[in-house]
Design an enzyme around this catalytic site. Structure first.
Site, short mmCIF file in Angstrom:
data_model
loop_
_atom_site.label_atom_id
_atom_site.label_comp_id
_atom_site.label_asym_id
_atom_site.label_seq_id
_atom_site.Cartn_x
_atom_site.Cartn_y
_atom_site.Cartn_z
CB SER A 81 11.56 9.07 -21.20
OG SER A 81 10.83 8.09 -22.31
CG ASP A 138 4.31 6.75 -18.08
OD1 ASP A 138 3.56 7.03 -19.66
OD2 ASP A 138 5.49 6.96 -17.45
CG HIS A 163 6.60 8.76 -20.81
ND1 HIS A 163 6.60 8.24 -19.91
CD2 HIS A 163 7.46 9.37 -21.70
CE1 HIS A 163 8.57 8.32 -20.02
NE2 HIS A 163 8.29 8.78 -21.70
#
Lengths: 345, 345
Positions: free
Chosen positions: A135, A293, A322
């Site tokens: 991320s 995700d 995610h």
């Protein structure tokens, strides 16, 4: 493992020209830097993450795992703008004796990596065997690629080469939830009356984007929660709980600046054509994506794997969305360890 | 086409026992009800939709299209809780002379269908050839299935048999954004000071869930918008525009109640085992799904098509996400018209 440590960098200038003196950088390390200084592994944390990698990625440590601290010197430094020790809106401005708060500039992902580079130089790191993160951590990994004299390989996880309009939209509704809190006051709130409700709502939105249709349905479905009408559905109670939990450990100005920092993410900014810039990232790279995700969909990791000349793609199949990069730790470790053995050794 | 009309139902009782007298129901019609009263097509509108189907689904009307007003009598009635003419928080309480506002109960999807049934009875409708609608409209379609004496076929679009935990989570963060507005005042706000900012934020969240990674990236990417720092990204400007546009045409109490109404959606509530209840929906059904819908993902329509004994699935491949049911009008019309010719005639 050592506990968190803070080094102070004499001076640091942001991409936007903002200059700070006596800049704190908080970090944690595991293992020993060897005498050649060439056994470093840099772990980059996510938006609300911290430097305690052993806590949130514990299963990645060990012989045969992603990080082997018999060989690796693992370091994780807190990003600029995060409330856990590095320069941020919570830092006291020595001129005023007050926190920087809303006057704090927007740190780019590149700023954080540039500051962390100064830390590595200070510690005597000469080579980074691997930069890894998911991320917002993955954004840092991709920026580390341009420190070509230092960084040997990359593992960006659940991320793309630039923040998408889709992710900017999610960031924006979260910021607006904070700005709409009557305590926000353009970021000049007091310690006693922070915009807690706005921050909690931002977290509720974010938590949902981090998960998936399947994960929420498997866990909650239409189950009824405890505590009366407001928590009629257990799903609602969970979101409220997650919102309150973040409020206890985070700061609204920090949250706003970090989401803006993520929106700034674009490896091509100031470097030329996007696909050509991707093609210039020549280090061996393991791009990791998660098939559920919705925030950084697999198409983004496919793009990275297609245009980075020495990249391969590992797809983790998991229902959790995610956040799977923080949940599917065993599989993640195995994929990374296998890749390190095969490609890097 | 006639303009919007309002009929008044003498008395109506909600599932929760709330009883109202002189209940207004706003609706629009196209074509003529035949003397047998058996050529009705019921169109059900979505959350912030209205009865003007010719406006938002114009391409579905015409010879050879989904609705042929030479043969069909098309009707769309405004749902309970919506601000466009049917009983809602905006309706004046004759006892107090004030709007019901926050005292308005949560209307279930079933309540709306029960009220609309009274309207059809009043108009002399004896058979409904087809019930069709997307999103919240699709929930009504599935509830119409249980009016077995009336309804001959169903076209639920971009919906599931019960509101998922995932969708409840999205609803909840939107409601919290409204509740967090300092003007909310537990729904007892004035016409002069409604919780506009909260409603705008709710819409920003919702608009994002209605679209997709691909659609936003194709349209906005990382383009810079006009109007200074706050609109640095065109994506942000678009969300703000959409938020402001809804504030101009909607009411916060209505929005809250309608999202709660959607959360109540569960065809099995009070009817037994979920899959057995699906199996009891025996009318010919065309289930329409959109492959890029993150809100009501294709798995939900696959489930409906699998368990409804006379259903088939049509998947619309489009990049626009959930809102594709309002965008891909030509394809939608063709799929429905073909199905009607093949299955119903």
């Amino acid at each position: 493992m050592s506990g968190p440590v803070t080094k102070v960098i004499d001076e640091f200038t942001f991409e936007d020209g903002s200059t700070f003196g006596a800049v704190p950088v908080a970090y944690q390390t595991w293992g020993q830097l060897n005498s050649a200084g060439d056994n470093c592994v840099v772990v980059c944390h996510a938006l609300t993450g911290n430097t305690n990698v052993a806590d949130w990625w514990g299963e990645l440590f060990g012989p045969g795992r992603a990080f082997d601290t018999e060989k690796d010197f693992v370091i994780c430094a807190n990003v600029i703008g995060s409330p856990y020790g590095t320069l941020s809106p919570l830092t006291l401005d020595s001129r005023s004796g007050e926190r920087f708060a809303a006057s704090f500039p927007v740190p780019t992902i590149r700023d954080t990596v540039n500051l962390h580079r100064k830390l590595l130089d200070l510690l005597g790191v000469k080579r980074v065997r691997m930069c890894i993160g998911g991320s917002m951590g993955g954004m840092q990994v991709l920026e580390w690629a341009f420190h070509r004299d230092l960084v040997e390989s990359l593992v960006p996880i659940a991320v793309g080469g630039r923040h998408s309009a889709w992710c900017i939209a999610w960031s924006e509704s979260q910021r607006q939830a904070i700005f709409g809190d009557p305590h926000w006051n353009d970021g000049r709130y007091t310690d006693e009356s922070p915009p807690s409700l706005g921050l909690a709502i931002a977290r509720m939105i974010a938590m949902t984007t981090y998960r998936s249709f399947t994960s929420f349905n498997q866990r909650f479905g239409r189950a009824v929660g405890e505590g009366g009408a407001d928590a009629q559905f257990a799903m609602k109670g969970y979101l409220h709980y997650q919102g309150a939990k973040l409020v206890d450990r985070f700061d609204a100005n920090c949250y706003v600046r970090l989401t803006e920092s993520m929106d700034s993410h674009d490896v091509a900014r100031g470097r030329g054509d996007y696909l050509e810039v991707l093609a210039s990232i020549t280090q061996p790279t393991l791009v990791v994506g998660i098939d559920s995700d919705i925030l950084y969909p697999i198409a983004e990791q496919e793009e990275l794997a297609a245009y980075l000349p020495n990249a391969e793609l590992a797809v983790i199949s998991a229902p959790h969305g995610h956040d799977s990069f923080l949940i599917e730790r065993i599989e993640l470790s195995e994929r990374i360890a296998e890749w390190r053995r095969r490609v890097l050794e």
